[in-house]
Scaffold this motif. Structure first.
Motif, mmCIF file in Angstrom:
data_model
loop_
_atom_site.group_PDB
_atom_site.id
_atom_site.type_symbol
_atom_site.label_atom_id
_atom_site.label_comp_id
_atom_site.label_asym_id
_atom_site.label_seq_id
_atom_site.Cartn_x
_atom_site.Cartn_y
_atom_site.Cartn_z
ATOM 1 N N SER A 1194 42.067 57.229 39.892
ATOM 2 C CA SER A 1194 42.348 56.447 38.685
ATOM 3 C C SER A 1194 41.167 56.470 37.726
ATOM 4 C CB SER A 1194 42.683 55.010 39.083
ATOM 5 O OG SER A 1194 42.916 54.217 37.957
ATOM 6 N N LYS A 1199 43.574 57.719 32.380
ATOM 7 C CA LYS A 1199 44.945 57.222 32.312
ATOM 8 C C LYS A 1199 45.940 58.193 32.927
ATOM 9 C CE LYS A 1199 43.920 54.383 28.296
ATOM 10 N NZ LYS A 1199 44.159 54.137 26.868
ATOM 11 N N ALA A 1202 45.835 57.408 36.615
ATOM 12 C CA ALA A 1202 46.493 56.118 36.841
ATOM 13 C C ALA A 1202 47.996 56.234 36.640
ATOM 14 C CB ALA A 1202 45.895 55.072 35.902
ATOM 15 N N SER A 1259 41.972 48.840 38.090
ATOM 16 C CA SER A 1259 41.868 50.178 37.513
ATOM 17 C C SER A 1259 43.190 50.605 36.895
ATOM 18 C CB SER A 1259 41.437 51.172 38.589
ATOM 19 O OG SER A 1259 41.404 52.480 38.082
ATOM 20 N N LEU A 1260 44.294 50.276 37.538
ATOM 21 C CA LEU A 1260 45.604 50.656 36.997
ATOM 22 C C LEU A 1260 45.953 49.887 35.739
ATOM 23 C CD1 LEU A 1260 47.671 50.969 40.309
ATOM 24 C CD2 LEU A 1260 46.771 52.821 38.890
#
Length: 1583
Positions: A1194, A1199, A1202, A1259-1260
């Motif tokens: 991620s 992005k 993720a 993080s997501l």
């Protein structure tokens, strides 16, 4: 020649005449005729005197049969007999001598009483023995000559080979015997001549009846049959007395039987089977009481030789003995004074006690025991454990051995023959039969009886009865100790001065063997048989003289086997008797015993013969004794024999081998010179091992290391130049020497490694030794030093790549590795694969694979080195047993061809087993030497590398070589594991070398460039290392354990390549430090960054070439391996993603389904499942590694990474994992005061599950930023919000933590929860979850504290800095959330919370502008302090060379760096460490400045929005606007706003005056914002 009346001189002169006559005979052929006539006359005169005085008898009586001659050294006896052989052959080959012999024979036939052997054998000698006695008192010369010839060849039968002269004489001497005296002498000579295979065949042919008329085998057997028939008829006629057996016949039969025995014993194994098909006549006379005992003895001795002729004969002999021989009758009252009844049976007891005892001669009993011993020794069926021999045992125990000291003996030799026969029987019983569990119970139950002697005979077992005797100090024990207690000196005297000396010697040997066997068996039963029976060592220790007497037999050097047994007894007693040494110290033979052991060891080292079996090597046994006792409680036997000081603590001993003769002096002398390496290989090997063990033991290490560090020994480092790098002996010819040579090098290397590890650097002798060792290892053997005692390495003055190519064969440490780089014998192949091609191979495989054979007594044993090997003797016996069981007719009716085939197959299997053992030993020796090499390399790299110049080059050389070796096809799996460990150490030291101890410390000053100008290998060298690591990982023969180490090495390499600059020192700090030094052109940060990027791209390129294979292995380990294997594989995948700039590995992992597999694993893991497993932490670590890998994806791929995880349903799996592991008890306290299982389980759950999951969720949430604010139904936002709602309890508990009591883990979780909520919760319209109030409450808690609280009160300086950063990071997250609400959601805050309005009560939980102002004040203060600290630190770094030592040490102590600095380190190293640490602190301050600037900017923007909104209202509405801002009355609002602005302006002024040179950041935009806000604040004040 005048001889006077001295008979001795006269006899000697006659001997000289014989020699002179033979000399004249020899030289007669080379002299002229006149001299020949004189010589013939002289020869004749000499022969006349020789024969008339019977010189042969004189030589027999005064020379050949004397104890001095009989007991002399074997080599000397052989030399004497060789000269006599030359004399007699020359004598008998001369015509004059032959004529004289013929004349003498005729006289003998005439003078002696006639001996007629008619066909009917009715003639017997007259009962009057007077004439015979007269004759025997003056033996005939011819008889003496025959006996003389017999005596010469009795011990050296090989001299008979090709001796035609002697065989001619035999044929002459065997003709026309008229009396039994000459016949007996002739037959005795024949028995001597039959002592070899060739002689036995010739004698057999001579007695076939074709050479001599009256001397033949038929004469013997006919005579036996005639006498048996005569006795049988006498018994049938019911005569009162049996016919008398004539002495002449008896003696002649004895002589015949002696010839028969020698012929059968030494005949060809194949031919002799057909020589005497019917041996029954030999048994028929044994039961008659009128047969002389000595004839019975001769009969039984002859019978015993047939046992080995054929396996079938053993059972035949048993049958004939039961049919014909005297019975052994043992009654219930045996041993308690047998009552003679009227119907006394003539059995062996009667013959012994009534017949032989009266004559004081015991030939019948001796032969009876020897025959039974020979038969029992051939028994292979031990199922009844000797129960069928209990009668024989009781007879020997009660009637033979028990009373033997009280019997009278006419011949002392018979006494010791009797004793030897008894001892052989006892020794066989103890060695053939083991103790079983049922024996323990039987004896225990018997011991409870009032009369244990009443045990029925059929219930007795010989081995149990013997053990009971020894463990209660009864008859056998007392008699054996009676043999041994006179002492070694008395035995030596008897051995030298008496003809029975050899028999006494054998009795002593057997006695010692019996004692050893008892000591090996008694412990298995002693605990159960107490108190009636005691352990044997307790019985021995009741009289200290017994133990001393046993141990003193080390001095007996006539027979090495006795010394071996004495050493073995010492070994057993030393392991069982704690007080053995104090006991020995009380005796008078302390010094003698120490010197005797040393003399035995020294004598062994001077020997010239290789001893094949190490168990028969006294030197090896002494070494093993010393090694085994090192770790036992002091004082022990090792301390005793090595002359440690036993009057004071052992560790305080000052060893002086120069003045104390002991084993230590001998060992040191042996190792110093290494004499006769082919003979003394094992002594050298165990000598080095002994010194290593002494240096490793806590008590002996000090004295031994101090002794070996002296100039005389220097830890024998000089042997690195000879045995260290010498070529290995060849495997085919000298494999045992090859094995020992490897072990020698291994122990030498381990000994040197130990000195490098523990050597006292403050001692000059140890320092010199360490310099010498390192110089020998990494130099040319000659140690060279620079001005700072650094060892110069002439081979390592260029680049690492050139060094690796040019110096590979010149550095001894690499030459040592080359020694062991050979393909080891393959011992890993299963036995079944090898044995399947051999007949009986499956049988052998079953034997070797049977678990029962692993136990003691099986087919395996452990060698003195600890290797588990096949016991060849036990393996052979078990093979034969299996063959006989599978083929019952083989031993009874099998043909010779079948037996030969089986024998050959067994021999083939034994050869394979021998080779298997040697290969196993060689493989173990190879691994042992590699272990020693790895130890000395790792210790040198870890502790003594500072002694060397060009350390990085040396480490690269070692790393490169070990990687080459580990990837070689000749490298075994176990070797690869050790080599990889060496590579890991070298890689770690290479990493440390860059930042810890750069070479610039040799200069007088330390500069700022030293922080980053660290020495790193070139990109080419790094590429070479990575490529070889790849090759090592992809080797064919691998295992998970090896790959775990290889993964560790790969990770260490990536860490090495990750940072050229110190990762703890930010670039901004470096730039500020290097403003003045960049002008020199030596440093270009852009070039460094470019070089770093090139290395990273090259690493990725190398990985991509082998990507498929590497990923296959790593993914296999990560999914199918053990927990530790999974963890390391996941770390490797994580590291690969770190350097993946092209998203190559992301695609690979995604296409292989690995990412989805990781998510599935996460959702299925439950911490509770592992609560009761052996190590639940491993599974948690694997889960943590999987989460870290997903988090890396991620972060690394942003992005896009993720988004891939999100598309795979990451939130669903994370939620499932969180649900399974969220059974939290009580509140979320991190470290409870109760350290119970639940408390630790909660800590592990928080650290290894909850926190990583929150990190991944946070993080997501980066995907949320890309979604439109007004798109409430955005899928990412909804999933994150649903996750938060699903775990409301967790989020609530985290938010309500007491920040003032939160540890590092708690602060991280609070930061993560705040970060997640600040990203997604603004999209949530509902307020029922209370997260907004929780965030506002956290703001109240944090924002109201001053800067001292935010800096924490940690006592640890490092923790204080981390805590401060964490607190400000949390403030920044909260301020960002608040700024988002103010800017996007149009939230407006009160100036203060002093209002009493209802609307103010509703919004009381919201932070106020006053609270934010207070926070801004704290932030400003922290910013000023951090900038000042950073400035001071940078100035100190610039002036590092001017700082006094006191201030340097204060900084070191403040930063808790004492473990990095030694007391002996100079000021340059201290300044370097201080400078690096100050750079790190400055970096910390710089990160804090960056953070608080962002925090202050958020606060300023919030203020600005509020002021701008209030200023945009019309002047008429300004009051309402202010009131709306403060939710209070106008007067209160104005008052609060004025107060707030008056406090805000000074803070803004402080921010305006911040200097960019101190802060290190561009402040134009920030200060413009502060100025704008200041203007608005002043405007508010003027309203």
């Amino acid at each position: 020649m005048a001889i006077g009346n001295d008979q001795m001189i006269e006899g000697c002169m006659h001997c000289v005449r014989l020699a002179w006559a033979v000399h004249l005979m020899i030289i007669q052929d080379v002299t002229d005729a006149r001299e020949t006539t004189n010589d013939v006359r002289n020869i004749s005169s000499c022969l006349e005197v020789v024969f008339s005085s019977n010189v042969f008898q004189y030589l027999l009586n005064t020379v050949l049969r004397t104890p001095a001659y009989q007991n002399d050294d074997e080599d000397m006896i052989y030399m004497y007999n060789a000269y006599l052989h030359k004399l007699i052959t020359s004598f008998l080959s001369h015509p004059l001598a032959r004529d004289k012999v013929k004349e003498t024979k005729e006289k003998a036939m005439t003078a002696l009483s006639p001996y007629k052997m008619s066909g009917s054998h009715d003639y017997v000698l007259d009962g009057n023995m007077q004439s015979q006695q007269t004759t025997e008192s003056a033996p005939q010369t011819f008889v003496s000559l025959l006996e003389f010839v017999s005596e010469i060849y009795e011990k050296e039968p090989e001299l008979l080979s090709g001796n035609d002269v002697l065989w001619t004489f035999v044929k002459f001497a065997g003709e026309d015997h008229t009396n039994f005296q000459t016949l007996v002498a002739f037959l005795k000579m024949l028995s001597t001549l039959a002592s070899s295979e060739e002689g036995a065949s010739k004698v057999y042919e001579l007695l076939q009846g074709r050479t001599f008329r009256s001397i033949s085998w038929s004469t013997l057997f006919d005579c036996l049959s005639i006498y048996e028939e005569k006795f049988k008829q006498s018994l049938q006629s019911a005569g009162p007395i049996l016919p008398e057996f004539q002495e002449g016949d008896a003696k002649a039969l004895v002589a015949y039987l002696s010839v028969l025995r020698k012929v059968v014993e030494n005949g060809n194994p194949i031919e002799r089977k057909a020589w005497f098909p019917d041996i029954e006549p030999l048994f028929k006379l044994l039961s008659y009481e009128n047969v002389p005992p000595y004839l019975k003895g001769a009969l039984r001795n002859s019978i015993s030789t047939f046992i080995h002729v054929s396996p079938n004969l053993k059972d035949t002999i048993w049958g004939f003995l039961e049919q014909y021989d005297l019975p052994v009758v043992v009654g219930p009252q045996v041993g308690h004074g047998t009552q003679m009844m009227a119907s006394q049976v003539y059995d062996m007891r009667f013959e012994l006690n009534e017949v032989e005892a009266r004559s004081e001669h015991y030939p019948s009993t001796i032969s009876f025991l020897n025959l039974l011993n020979a038969l029992i020794a051939e028994e292979r069926d031990a199922a009844d454990r000797g129960r069928r021999f209990i009668g024989i045992f009781r007879f020997i125990y009660d009637h033979v051995f028990g009373p033997f000291p009280q019997r009278a003996y006419a011949d002392s030799s018979e006494k010791w023959q009797l004793v030897v026969a008894c001892l052989q029987h006892f020794q066989m019983i103890l060695s053939m039969y083991d103790i079983k569990d049922e024996d323990i119970d039987v004896v225990v139950s018997q011991s409870q009886l009032s009369a244990p002697q009443s045990t029925p005979l059929q219930l007795q077992l010989p081995v149990i009865e013997l053990l009971k005797d020894f463990m209660s100090g009864k008859t056998v024990f007392r008699n054996i100790m009676g043999i041994l207690l006179p002492g070694v000196d008395a035995i030596i005297a008897d051995r030298t001065n008496h003809t029975y000396g050899l028999l006494l010697e054998k009795a002593v040997l057997l006695s010692l063997e019996i004692i050893i066997l008892v000591l090996e068996k008694d412990l298995s039963v002693s605990d159960f048989w107490r108190p009636l029976y005691q352990p044997f060592d307790v019985i021995l220790s009741q009289d200290h003289n017994q133990i001393v007497a046993l141990l003193e037999y080390i001095r007996y050097d006539f027979l090495p086997q006795i010394q071996l047994r004495s050493i073995k007894i010492m070994s057993i007693l030393s392991s069982r008797m704690v007080g053995l040494v104090p006991l020995l110290l009380k005796s008078n033979s302390v010094s003698l015993l120490v010197e005797d052991y040393a003399a035995c060891l020294e004598l062994r080292s001077e020997g010239c013969q290789v001893i094949e079996n190490s168990c028969d090597d006294p030197g090896v046994l002494i070494m093993q004794l010393l090694i085994d006792n090192i770790g036992r409680p002091a004082p022990n036997i090792t301390h005793f024999l090595l002359k440690f000081d036993l009057d004071s603590p052992v560790e305080r001993t000052v060893l002086q081998p120069k003045f104390n003769y002991s084993c230590l002096k001998v060992v040191l002398d042996i190792l110093e010179m290494l004499p006769k390496p082919d003979v003394n290989a094992l002594l050298h090997e165990f000598g080095f091992q002994l010194l290593y063990e002494l240096c490793s033991d806590p008590l002996t290490c000090g004295p031994t290391i101090d002794l070996l560090s002296t100039k005389k020994y220097r830890f024998f480092v000089k042997h690195l130049d000879n045995i260290g790098v010498a070529p290995l002996p060849k495997r085919n010819s000298t494999q045992p020497l090859r094995i020992s040579s490897l072990h020698q090098r291994a122990w030498l290397l381990k000994l040197l490694a130990l000195e490098l590890h523990v050597g006292n650097a403050t001692s000059s002798s140890h320092r010199e030794v360490c310099h010498s060792i390192v110089g020998h290892l990494f130099g040319r053997g000659e140690t060279e030093y620079d001005s700072d005692n650094k060892i110069l390495h002439p081979l390592l003055q260029s680049s690492p790549e050139d060094t690796a190519s040019r110096a590979i064969g010149r550095c001894k440490v690499l030459e040592l590795l080359e020694i062991i780089q050979f393909r080891s014998p393959d011992t890993t192949v299963k036995h079944s694969e090898v044995l399947s091609h051999i007949k009986f191979g499956p049988v052998a495989d079953d034997i070797l694979g049977n678990p029962a054979t692993y136990e003691k007594g099986g087919v395996y044993y452990y060698s003195e080195r600890g290797d588990r090997l096949i016991d060849l003797n036990a393996f052979r016996d078990t093979l034969w047993q299996k063959c006989n069981l599978d083929n019952p007719q083989l031993s009874s009716f099998g043909s010779e061809v079948e037996l030969t085939e089986v024998r050959n197959n067994v021999q083939q299997l034994l050869r394979w087993a021998w080779k298997h053992n040697k290969n196993l030993e060689e493989q173990a020796a190879q691994l042992h030497m590699l272990t020693g090499w790895s130890q000395i390399v790792e210790v040198s790299a870890s502790r003594r590398i500072s002694l060397m110049e060009n350390r990085s080059e040396i480490l690269f050389l070692l790393l490169d070589t070990s990687l080459n070796a580990s990837s070689s096809p000749d490298c075994s799996l176990k070797m690869a594991v050790m080599l990889t460990q060496v590579s890991i150490t070298c890689m770690a030291k290479l990493r440390d070398e860059r930042f810890v101890s750069p070479s610039v410390l040799n200069s007088d000053t330390v500069t700022c460039l030293d922080v980053i100008m660290t020495k790193r290998l070139s990109n080419g060298a790094c590429h070479s290392i990575l490529f070889k690591i790849m090759m090592a990982i992809l080797r064919h023969d691998t295992s998970e354990a090896l790959r775990r180490r290889q993964y560790t090495l790969l990770l260490s390499y990536f860490q090495y390549c990750q940072h050229i600059l110190d990762p703890d020192v930010p670039t901004t700090v470096l730039q500020s430090l290097l403003i003045d030094e960049q002008d020199s052109g030596d440093l270009d940060l852009e070039k460094i960054d470019q070089d770093q990027a090139e290395l990273a791209h090259a690493n990725l390129s190398i990985l991509r070439k082998e990507a498929q294979s590497i990923l296959d292995l790593a993914i296999k380990d990560a999914t199918q391996g053990s927990e530790s294997g999974k963890i390391m594989a996941l770390f490797v995948l994580d590291a690969m993603i770190c350097i993946d700039h092209e998203k190559f590995f992301l695609g690979q992992l995604q296409s292989r389904g690995f990412l989805r597999s990781c998510l599935m694993n996460i959702s299925n893991v439950s911490y509770q499942d592992n609560m009761h497993s052996i190590d639940p932490l491993q599974r948690l670590c694997a889960l943590e590694a999987e989460l870290a890998l997903l988090l890396r994806i991620s972060h690394k791929y942003g992005k896009s990474g993720a988004q891939i995880l999100f598309s795979m349903g990451a939130f669903e799996h994370i939620a499932s994992c969180m649900t399974h592991n969220m059974h939290i008890k009580g509140n979320l306290r991190r470290f409870d005061t109760s350290f119970g299982k639940d408390s630790f389980a909660d800590v592990h759950r928080q650290r290894m599950i909850i926190s990583p999951l929150l990190r991944l969720v946070f993080s997501l949430t980066s995907l949320v930023e890309s979604s439109d604010f007004f798109e409430v139904k955005n899928k990412v936002v909804r999933e994150v919000i649903d996750f938060v709602k699903g775990h409301q309890l967790l989020f609530d508990q985290v938010l309500h933590q007491d920040v003032s009591d939160a540890d590092e883990l708690a602060m991280e979780q609070i930061n993560l929860v705040v970060g997640i909520l600040s990203k997604v919760w603004p999209y949530e319209e509902g307020a029922e979850y209370g997260f907004v109030q929780g965030l506002f409450g956290l703001m109240h808690t944090l924002f109201s504290r001053d800067s001292t609280f935010l800096s924490s009160a940690q006592s640890d300086f490092q923790k204080q800095r981390k805590s401060e950063l964490s607190a400000f990071r949390l403030c920044f997250s909260l301020s960002s959330y608040l700024y988002f609400l103010v800017k996007k959601k149009s939230l407006r805050l009160q100036v203060s919370n002093n209002s009493t309005d209802y609307s103010a009560l509703v919004g009381q939980q919201q932070p106020t502008l006053s609270l934010l102002g207070y926070l801004l004040n704290s932030v400003t203060t922290a910013l000023e302090n951090a900038a000042e600290e950073k400035s001071i630190l940078l100035n100190k770094i610039q002036d590092i060379n001017e700082l006094p030592r006191q201030e340097v040490d204060e900084i070191i102590n403040m930063c808790v760096l004492e473990d990095q600095v030694a007391s002996s380190d100079n000021i340059q190293k201290r300044r370097y460490i201080t400078m690096v640490e100050m750079c790190r602190i400055a970096g910390n301050r710089d990160r804090l400045i960056t953070l608080v600037l962002l925090l202050a900017e958020n606060l300023l923007n919030i203020f600005l929005i509020h002021f701008q909104n209030s200023s945009s209202s019309s002047s008429s509405e300004s009051g309402e606007a202010v009131k709306a801002l403060t939710y209070g009355s106008k007067e209160e609002a104005v008052e609060d706003l004025d107060s707030f602005c008056s406090k805000l302006v000074p803070i803004l002024e402080r921010l305006e005056v911040l200097r960019e040179d101190k802060v290190g950041h561009n402040l134009k935009v920030f200060q413009r914002l502060a100025s704008s806000l200041k203007e608005l604040s002043i405007q508010k004040l003027t309203l």
